[in-house]
Design an enzyme around this catalytic site. Structure first.
Site, short mmCIF file in Angstrom:
data_model
loop_
_atom_site.label_atom_id
_atom_site.label_comp_id
_atom_site.label_asym_id
_atom_site.label_seq_id
_atom_site.Cartn_x
_atom_site.Cartn_y
_atom_site.Cartn_z
N HIS A 428 0.82 -1.23 0.00
CA HIS A 428 0.00 0.00 0.00
C HIS A 428 0.85 1.27 0.00
CE1 HIS A 428 -3.15 -2.94 0.68
NE2 HIS A 428 -2.35 -3.45 1.59
N GLU A 443 -2.73 0.21 7.88
CA GLU A 443 -1.76 -0.80 7.44
C GLU A 443 -0.50 -0.18 6.83
OE1 GLU A 443 -3.37 -3.48 4.57
OE2 GLU A 443 -1.49 -4.59 4.33
N HIS A 496 2.63 -6.99 4.67
CA HIS A 496 1.29 -6.43 4.85
C HIS A 496 0.81 -6.65 6.27
CE1 HIS A 496 0.03 -5.72 0.56
NE2 HIS A 496 1.16 -6.41 0.38
N GLU A 561 1.62 -11.41 6.33
CA GLU A 561 0.62 -10.59 7.03
C GLU A 561 1.05 -10.62 8.50
OE1 GLU A 561 -1.82 -8.91 5.69
OE2 GLU A 561 -2.44 -9.92 3.83
ZN ZN Z 1 -2.32 -5.31 2.53
#
Ligand code: ZN
Length: 596
Positions: A428, A443, A496, A561
């Protein structure tokens, strides 16, 4: 290999006549040896920049818009700190260098640069640690037992400076032993240039003579042994009025080459008898230069070719030239698109002759260009600033120091150096915040600091790291993949943070993804295991998924993640800088284990 550090890069009469209106002056400084702490005061507000350089380990602090109203100062400190040097980096930047004694290093993440006020700063070095050394046979060089009364002190050092010779172009300084490291300083008034050479000894007869080379604009050349233990040699070039600046480079054959700047660009045809420093065997047919790009991070220029070639970098006036032989520009190759705040003002590619490509770089003011290095047989990189950046808060920020990071029991495995390129992809950025969780945490703001820390740890291990973004900007998925392909990445790791629904705070833990390949699975497993071993987090398994960046990358790739921003356990942890650093260290450790 980093042999020459450019402390002054611009020395051009007329270009820098106007000093900035708000230029300040470095007023005072103090190094507290008992606490390994440097304090300094300027008469105007200043926003320092800091970085850590290796070999020997140095903390370099630059004060923009600041001048030092004196010439270069060297203060020996003693103990684990060799000295403090203060000089002018360019017309508008004062540079402070804290150099550690040989065999010591420190973690850039543990260096704290904090403001006491807008013009008063403190640099805390934290723990200086012994460098892991290769076992030496016999006693280490120079036990130097009698520092008190040696009549003619013979200095024990890795490099000896043995002589000086005028060449048609400049000066050649002969050395023996280890290749020297050179720090080049130039006085603010441009009357002198000083080369500091750590771990070097001057031959006694050189120190008693003075040399002159008026046809080169050198009034005098003086050699001096600034310090015997640890050894520090200095060569001072006193310039005649209006003399050009000088550049220094280290010959791979031993010795320092000093050349005046502002010479007309002339590439000598290489004589066959005189071997020039070459870094790759000469191939038969010219290599094609296929791409010249700036990495997204903006501090590396990458030159991609289809086969090995010879390369050489040097300053010519204000430009830096990379000379590639034998080489040809592939059709339609252009230089990189330069962003607004690029460290390079301009890049030009030129076919100099049928066998020679020249890449001309114009660095922005006070940006240094390091020597080109081969990342692999088809990729050459140039660092455009220093190495390991040290985070410096803005002076207006809260003056409470951030919690120090305890790396704890994590042991970093070592990997073979040289050929590995790791692409770290912080998810992102910019207008795309990624997942938004408890308390509004985003995030994009979690994964960026983690990624930067992963990159820093890997870089410390000698791995070439390329980040797909290093600040809060929007990067599409395709450019992320393209970058990894372009640099011929060994592996690609995307970072992420996860989210489910704010009504499901019970869902917490790490997930690591791969797509289809066995190597990708192994990479994902290695990172996932390391996260579970080092963090108090829940195991949500290694999983297969068709994420774009996993599907479209040709090298082993994984997507981590690091936790749920919507999770009641994970969210507060991910909001904590200290926890994020531990996540980064664990990811780096997993990557290193995989690469072993
Ligand atoms: Zn993400």
């Amino acid at each position: 290999m980093r042999r020459v550090r450019w402390f002054i890069l611009s020395a051009f009469v007329g270009l820098f006549n106007a000093m900035p209106a708000e230029a300040g002056t470095l007023q005072s400084w103090q190094f507290d040896r008992s606490q390994n702490r440097l304090e300094f005061i300027t008469d105007e507000a200043v926003q320092p920049r800091a970085q850590l350089l290796p070999n020997p380990t140095r903390i370099v602090i630059d004060l923009p818009n600041t001048t030092l109203e004196r010439s270069l100062i060297t203060e020996p400190i003693g103990g684990q700190i060799r000295n403090l040097r203060i000089g002018q980096f360019d017309r508008t930047t004062t540079r402070l260098v804290v150099e550690l004694a040989p065999g010591f290093t420190l973690d850039p993440q543990q260096v704290k640069v904090s403001p006491i006020s807008l013009n008063h700063w403190v640099v805390e070095l934290a723990e200086v640690q012994p460098l892991p050394t290769a076992p030496t046979t016999g006693p280490t060089t120079g036990p130097t037992t009698s520092p008190t009364t040696a009549p003619t002190p013979t200095v024990t050092a890795a490099t000896r400076i043995t002589g000086l010779r005028e060449t048609p172009d400049g000066i050649f300084i002969r050395t023996s032993g280890a290749l020297p490291e050179v720090d080049l300083f130039q006085s603010l008034d441009r009357t002198a240039i000083e080369l500091d050479i750590p771990n070097a000894a001057i031959d006694p007869e050189l120190a008693t003579q003075t040399f002159t080379a008026p046809n080169l604009g050198l009034a005098q050349i003086v050699f001096s042994q600034v310090q015997a233990n640890p050894p520090l040699a200095r060569i001072r070039l006193e310039l005649e009025p209006d003399a050009p600046g000088w550049q220094a480079s280290v010959s791979n054959l031993g010795g320092i080459v000093l050349l005046p700047q502002r010479q007309p660009v002339a590439i000598q045809p290489r004589p066959t008898a005189q071997p020039q420093p070459t870094l790759a065997p000469t191939p038969q047919t010219p290599a094609q230069v296929q791409a010249v790009t700036l990495d997204v991070q903006g501090n590396q220029l990458l030159i991609q070719t289809d086969r090995p070639l010879n390369f050489q970098g040097q300053y010519r006036g204000q430009e830096y030239q990379v000379i590639l032989t034998p080489a040809q520009l592939a059709p339609n190759v252009q230089g990189p698109d330069l962003p607004a705040n690029s460290p390079l003002s301009r890049v030009r590619l030129r076919q100099e002759d049928p066998q020679t490509v020249v890449i001309l770089l114009e660095p922005a003011p006070s940006v240094g260009v390091d020597f080109p290095q081969a990342v692999n047989e088809r990729l050459i990189s140039l660092q455009l600033q220093g190495s390991s950046p040290i985070a410096v808060p803005p002076p207006s920020a809260n003056v409470t120091p951030p919690p120090t990071f305890d790396p704890g029991p994590v042991q970093l495995p070592t990997v073979p150096q040289g050929q590995i390129v790791v692409v770290i992809d912080p998810g992102h950025g910019g207008p795309d915040p990624g997942a938004i969780g408890i308390g509004g945490i985003q995030e994009k703001n979690i994964v960026l600091p983690i990624s930067l820390d992963v990159a820093a740890v890997l870089a410390q291990q000698g791995i070439q790291v390329v980040l797909t973004r290093q600040d809060d900007r929007d990067v599409g998925l395709e450019p992320r993949v393209q970058l990894a392909e372009q640099v011929d990445a060994t592996i690609f790791v995307s970072i992420h943070a996860n989210a489910i629904s704010l009504s499901r705070p019970d869902v917490n833990g790490v997930e690591t993804y791969y797509y289809s390949s066995r190597a990708g699975l192994a990479l994902a497993q290695s990172i996932h295991q390391s996260l579970l071993q080092n963090l108090p987090t829940r195991d949500r398994q290694v999983r297969e998924a068709r994420f774009y960046v996993l599907r479209r990358t040709s090298m082993p790739s994984a997507l981590v993640e690091v936790g749920f921003v919507t999770g009641v356990e994970d969210a507060p942890r991910l909001a904590d800088a200290n926890y994020r650093r531990q996540v980064a260290l664990a990811i780096a450790q997993g990557i290193l284990r995989y690469l072993q």
